[in-house]
Design a protein around this motif. Structure first.
Motif, short mmCIF file in Angstrom:
data_model
loop_
_atom_site.label_atom_id
_atom_site.label_comp_id
_atom_site.label_asym_id
_atom_site.label_seq_id
_atom_site.Cartn_x
_atom_site.Cartn_y
_atom_site.Cartn_z
N ALA A 368 0.81 -1.21 0.00
CA ALA A 368 0.00 0.00 0.00
C ALA A 368 0.85 1.27 0.00
CB ALA A 368 -0.91 0.00 1.23
N ARG A 369 2.07 1.20 0.50
CA ARG A 369 2.89 2.39 0.65
C ARG A 369 3.67 2.73 -0.62
NH1 ARG A 369 6.00 0.60 4.33
NH2 ARG A 369 4.45 0.85 5.97
N VAL A 370 4.14 1.72 -1.37
CA VAL A 370 5.05 1.96 -2.49
C VAL A 370 4.42 2.82 -3.60
CG1 VAL A 370 6.24 0.80 -4.40
CG2 VAL A 370 6.54 -0.02 -2.07
N PRO A 371 3.18 2.60 -4.04
CA PRO A 371 2.67 3.37 -5.20
C PRO A 371 2.31 4.82 -4.90
CG PRO A 371 1.46 1.29 -4.86
CD PRO A 371 2.22 1.56 -3.63
N ILE A 372 2.40 5.25 -3.67
CA ILE A 372 1.95 6.59 -3.28
C ILE A 372 3.15 7.51 -3.20
CG2 ILE A 372 0.88 7.93 -1.43
CD1 ILE A 372 -0.72 5.42 -0.74
N PRO A 373 3.11 8.72 -3.80
CA PRO A 373 2.01 9.28 -4.61
C PRO A 373 2.24 9.13 -6.11
CG PRO A 373 3.51 11.01 -4.01
CD PRO A 373 4.12 9.74 -3.49
N ARG A 374 3.23 8.34 -6.51
CA ARG A 374 3.62 8.32 -7.92
C ARG A 374 2.54 7.71 -8.82
NH1 ARG A 374 9.42 5.50 -7.55
NH2 ARG A 374 8.33 4.34 -5.92
N PHE A 375 1.77 6.76 -8.29
CA PHE A 375 0.78 6.08 -9.12
C PHE A 375 -0.64 6.32 -8.63
CE2 PHE A 375 -1.68 2.15 -10.07
CZ PHE A 375 -1.72 2.28 -11.45
N ALA A 376 -0.84 6.33 -7.34
CA ALA A 376 -2.17 6.49 -6.78
C ALA A 376 -2.10 7.43 -5.58
CB ALA A 376 -2.75 5.14 -6.36
N ASP A 377 -3.25 8.01 -5.23
CA ASP A 377 -3.32 8.88 -4.06
C ASP A 377 -3.58 8.08 -2.79
OD1 ASP A 377 -2.97 11.24 -5.55
OD2 ASP A 377 -5.08 11.22 -6.12
N TYR A 378 -4.34 6.99 -2.91
CA TYR A 378 -4.63 6.13 -1.76
C TYR A 378 -4.63 4.68 -2.23
CZ TYR A 378 -6.11 10.36 0.69
OH TYR A 378 -6.13 11.58 1.27
N VAL A 379 -4.22 3.79 -1.35
CA VAL A 379 -4.21 2.37 -1.64
C VAL A 379 -4.75 1.63 -0.42
CG1 VAL A 379 -2.83 0.34 -2.22
CG2 VAL A 379 -2.23 2.55 -3.19
N THR A 380 -5.69 0.71 -0.67
CA THR A 380 -6.19 -0.17 0.39
C THR A 380 -5.97 -1.61 -0.05
OG1 THR A 380 -8.44 -0.14 -0.53
CG2 THR A 380 -7.91 1.50 1.14
N VAL A 381 -5.64 -2.46 0.91
CA VAL A 381 -5.39 -3.88 0.63
C VAL A 381 -6.34 -4.69 1.49
CG1 VAL A 381 -3.71 -5.75 0.66
CG2 VAL A 381 -2.98 -3.43 0.08
N ASP A 382 -7.16 -5.52 0.84
CA ASP A 382 -8.10 -6.40 1.53
C ASP A 382 -7.66 -7.84 1.30
OD1 ASP A 382 -9.58 -4.12 2.14
OD2 ASP A 382 -10.78 -4.30 0.30
N LEU A 383 -7.46 -8.58 2.39
CA LEU A 383 -7.04 -9.98 2.31
C LEU A 383 -8.10 -10.87 2.93
CD1 LEU A 383 -3.28 -9.70 3.37
CD2 LEU A 383 -4.20 -9.85 1.06
N ALA A 384 -8.21 -12.07 2.38
CA ALA A 384 -9.09 -13.06 3.00
C ALA A 384 -8.66 -13.28 4.44
CB ALA A 384 -9.05 -14.37 2.22
N ASP A 385 -9.63 -13.33 5.34
CA ASP A 385 -9.30 -13.42 6.76
C ASP A 385 -8.48 -14.67 7.06
OD1 ASP A 385 -9.55 -12.16 9.32
OD2 ASP A 385 -10.90 -13.77 9.91
N ALA A 386 -8.72 -15.74 6.31
CA ALA A 386 -7.95 -16.97 6.53
C ALA A 386 -6.49 -16.78 6.17
CB ALA A 386 -8.55 -18.10 5.70
N VAL A 387 -6.19 -15.92 5.20
CA VAL A 387 -4.80 -15.68 4.80
C VAL A 387 -4.01 -15.07 5.95
CG1 VAL A 387 -3.34 -14.34 3.24
CG2 VAL A 387 -5.38 -15.49 2.37
#
Length: 906
Positions: A368-387
């Motif tokens: 979530a941290r790497v693409p900001i701000p060069r590619f996106a303004d905000y990034v969210t990551v959703d993972l399956a709870d089992a993962v």
């Protein structure tokens, strides 16, 4: 551009040099030499005349100065009044004459009669010269024929205090001496003139040579032809050229420069700041004169690459030369190349900064941290709870947990980290999760499917300024682990198809790291579970020590640290702590084997040094039996084993390569006892030694592994001092608080090594709970011992155990007297159980056996084993002890009082 035509003059000289036998440079050289000779000659004549005039003036000046100085010298008036003035003044005048460089100094009276003269025979005779002006008080200079020849002399009056002339002083030089000085100066003047002529000629020759080299010995016609060719080339090249003078005026502009800048025909001579059609930035650059390399400036609809250099680097006139190139098309291509380069740099940074750890949440945060701000303004990551727990993900986008949120600001309306989602089928997250393909939503305001998940939050997202979304599945080994959501807001351009491919590539690189972290989490959880199952699950009940412990597994993998608390007969307690070097399942399994071995050896009630010797042999056999290619062996395992006796307050310990424990005395001081350090387990060949301490009640024993005090950032000594500081001054602190405070003081947030910590506060059994007797060495003593034990049990309120204890005691004492050796001793201990100990001086061990029906004896130990809860034998340096335990009735079971509660009932 100059480099393109560097060979042009060279080629022209070869063709034209034969046409002129005498170049302009040669003619200039001859003219300069003649001019220098004329100037030097005139200068010499002028210097001679000036020298003669200056020499005559110098003679008159020097004569006057010497005469005046001597006339006003102290003692002259007194000498004139003396009876014989010549006797006094003659030596003085001669000394002054030689010092001043004049030919004579004559002192005379007002009548002109000499008192002094360089020729003594002239003394007393009249002075040759005019004295009238001097008698009138004036300084008179004249040229006369005197005794020494033609002379230039100055006559000065000598006045008394009443301003009356009482004498005269004359000083002078011969004319021939004055002329000789001029004659002596003339060679110097002529030599200087010759030197100046030679120097001037040499410099002129050098200048001429340089001029010939610069003009390649060209004549005026040839130079005119060359400049015509140069002008033709200058106006035919497809690169604009400007020459700007130091005052900011445009001196030259070729045809290409006029076209690119759209300059009028009469532009030469105007200030660049007044040129029409130029942008202010371009005018400022041309007027500044600073160097520039490929600076891009706008000229109408063109993008010009401007280079500017000074023209005075090689001694030329001050100014600048400017070249212009039309780079409009090149800039368009460069812009696309720059975008591609930025994307490659983003992917490169993703490879460096994503997956630095094997932690699922931290890897998601890095994604979530790497693409900001060069590619996106905000990034969210959703993972399956089992993962997040190391398990395989579910096939649908349910039970999705937000693992990371990162952006350019913190006031966004996106859902917070840790929230659990059940994405509806209409959302791009659910579509991407089910299909495994990325979803592009270029206009969030116009799209409706994503709003149904949370309409209120969707309105807040639109109101905040979010306008574009890319949802990319995090996919590894064909399994979707979660979704990465890239958001753009406010003034950024919306995502397009090229951005979609970049997002997919970015997520694909992170997916491998997240899957590796998931699998590591699963394996780490299994290994930690195995390791914890091999460690004590609870502290066993005992009355000798108040115990607290901590075990922290390493963040990067399980290790081999372990501890144990083992109750022993006679209310004693064994404390053990050990460490198997290394990490992983092999270290954990080896730790379990060593702990089991310590438990087994402790049932034999061995002293600490003997127990470590048996453990050392066992580790050596394990190393020999395991194949070198399939296991790393156990060499490097360490152990500290000690036994505390609450009756005697003795603590006996031995260590095999382990760190010495820390003792917190009841007054709060901390010491590290000197325990002999044996070799690590498995090396063999070296005996172990014990150390025995007498501990005051309330002393805290602190046993630990090296992971507590050693770290890459500090050495062992510093860790020991930090441990001392954490323990000092807190004698009344409970063991639980001591454990926590020590960990907080010494460990970083994420320790690299596992840690085992054991804190035990000592107790002692009160004297009224212990009874002992010496037994006489004859069978008749058994009856007396039964009576004494019965009386003690009645005093303790344990009369119901009288029959059983008498039977056990009778059998044990009888066996000791019959088969053992003196001295004989009996001890009763009332603790959580009733313990009966019979000791003798023999080391023979009794054996339990089944007696035949015809045997006279052999049933004593059988009866003891049937009547007692436990029984056994332990050996001491003086012999052996046979002990038996009986459970106390529930009505009288009381723990030993804590040192903090000495008034508890006994």
């Amino acid at each position: 551009m100059a480099n393109r035509f560097a060979h042009f003059p060279h080629l022209s000289v070869k063709r034209l040099v034969s046409k002129s036998t005498r170049s302009v440079a040669g003619q200039v050289l001859v003219f300069q030499v003649a001019l220098v000779v004329l100037l030097v000659t005139c200068g010499v004549i002028a210097l001679v005349l000036q020298s003669e005039r200056d020499t005559s003036a110098e003679a008159r000046r020097r004569s006057t100065a010497v005469a005046q100085t001597f006339a006003h010298s102290p003692g002259v008036l007194a000498a004139l009044r003396a009876p014989d003035p010549s006797k006094i003044l003659q030596p003085l005048t001669e000394a002054a004459r030689r010092a001043a460089g004049v030919d004579f100094i004559v002192v005379m009276d007002t009548e002109g009669i000499r008192y002094t003269h360089p020729l003594p025979d002239r003394i007393g005779k009249r002075f040759v010269g005019e004295i009238g002006p001097s008698l009138a008080g004036e300084v008179y200079v004249e040229s006369v024929n005197g005794p020494l020849g033609r002379e230039v002399q100055a006559t000065v009056p000598v006045k008394n205090a009443d301003n009356e002339v009482v004498g005269l002083v004359s000083a002078g030089m011969k004319v021939k001496n004055v002329e000789s000085q001029v004659t002596r100066q003339l060679p110097i003047i002529l030599g200087a003139g010759a030197g100046a002529l030679a120097l001037s000629t040499g410099v002129t020759a050098l200048v001429g040579r340089r001029l010939r080299r610069q003009t390649h010995s060209l004549g005026p016609d040839e130079m005119t032809l060359m400049y015509e060719h140069h002008d033709t080339v200058l106006h035919s090249v497809k690169e604009g050229v400007l020459i700007v003078a130091a005052d900011g005026r445009l001196m030259l502009a070729n045809d290409e420069a006029r076209r690119l800048l759209e300059l009028p025909p009469d532009v030469e001579g105007k200030l660049v700041s007044e040129l029409p059609g130029l942008e202010p930035e371009t005018k400022a650059l041309l007027a500044s004169g600073r160097e520039a390399t490929d600076e891009v400036h706008l000229a109408g609809e063109r993008l010009l690459a401007v280079n500017q250099r000074p023209t005075d680097r090689d001694g030329g006139p001050k100014g600048t030369v400017v070249t212009l190139r039309d780079s409009t098309e090149l800039q368009a291509v460069t812009g696309r190349a720059e975008v591609a380069r930025e994307r490659l740099r983003l992917l490169y940074d993703a490879g460096l900064h994503i997956g630095t750890t094997l932690d699922v949440l931290r890897t998601a945060e890095e994604l979530a941290r790497v693409p900001i701000p060069r590619f996106a303004d905000y990034v969210t990551v959703d993972l399956a709870d089992a993962v997040l727990h190391g398990e395989e993900p579910a096939p649908t986008a349910t039970d999705m947990r937000r693992a990371a949120v990162c952006g350019i600001g913190d006031d966004h309306p996106l859902s917070e980290q840790g929230r659990l989602f059940d994405y509806l089928p209409s959302t791009p997250q659910a579509r991407g999760y089910g299909s495994g393909r990325s979803q592009l939503v270029s206009d969030l305001a116009a799209a409706t499917g994503w709003r149904v998940q949370d309409p209120g939050r969707a309105e807040a997202i639109i109101g905040y300024g979010f306008h574009s979304l890319i949802t990319a599945p995090i996919q590894a080994r064909g399994v979707v682990l979660g979704m990465a959501n890239f958001w753009r807001a406010q003034k950024r351009e919306p995502f397009d198809e090229e951005d979609l491919s970049l997002a997919e590539e970015l997520v694909a690189r992170a997916a491998i790291s997240i899957d590796n972290a998931r699998r590591y989490t699963r394996e780490h959880t299994l290994a930690v579970t195995l390791q914890r199952s091999l460690l004590p699950q609870a502290v066993p009940e005992q009355s000798a020590l108040d115990i607290a412990y901590r075990y922290l597994p390493a963040q990067s993998g399980v290790g081999g640290d372990w501890f144990d608390v083992i109750p022993l007969p006679g209310s004693r307690v064994a404390l053990a702590v050990g460490d198997v070097v290394g990490h992983g399942l092999h270290a954990a399994a080896t730790m379990g084997r060593l702990r089991t071995a310590v438990h087994n050896f402790s049932t034999l009630d061995l002293p600490p040094d003997e127990l470590l010797s048996h453990l050392d042999d066992l580790v050596g056999r394990i190393d020999q039996n395991e194949a070198a290619e399939s296991a790393a062996g156990v060499v490097g395992a360490t152990c500290l084993y000690g036994i505390y006796d609450p009756v005697t307050r003795r603590y006996v310990m031995a260590r095999a390569g382990h760190l010495a424990p820390a003792l917190v005395q009841p007054d709060g001081t901390v010491t590290f006892p000197d325990v002999p350090a044996g070799p690590p387990l498995g090396l063999g060949g070296m005996p172990f030694q014990t150390a025995e301490l007498c501990l005051a009640e309330g002393t805290q024993l602190v046993l630990y592994t090296d992971g507590l005090i050693e770290d890459r950032r500090r050495d062992l000594d510093l860790g020991m001092e930090l441990l001392r500081d954490a323990l000092t001054g807190h004698p009344e602190r409970p063991p639980e608080e001591t454990c926590q405070d020590v960990l907080d003081s010494l460990l970083p947030e994420r320790p690299k090594d596992d840690v085992a910590l054991l804190v035990a506060r000592t107790r002692t059994l009160p004297p009224d709970r212990i009874a002992d007797w010496d037994v006489p060495p004859h069978p008749a003593a058994v009856a007396g011992m039964r009576d004494a034990v019965s009386a003690k049990l009645e005093a303790w309120g344990l009369s119901e155990l009288d029959f059983t204890m008498e039977l056990i005691l009778s059998e044990l004492i009888t066996n000791a007297i019959r088969y053992g050796a003196e001295p004989f001793h009996v001890r009763l201990i009332r603790d959580r159980t009733l313990i009966c100990e019979v000791s003798d001086g023999s080391s023979t061990s009794p054996h339990l056996r089944y007696a035949a029906t015809t045997d006279e004896g052999g049933r004593g130990l059988f009866l003891v084993s049937q009547m007692a809860e436990r029984w056994g034998t332990r050996y001491t340096p003086q012999g052996k002890v046979i002990w038996a335990e009986q459970a106390l009735p529930e009505a009288v079971q009381q723990p030993v009082p804590s040192p903090a509660d000495p008034q508890a009932p006994t």
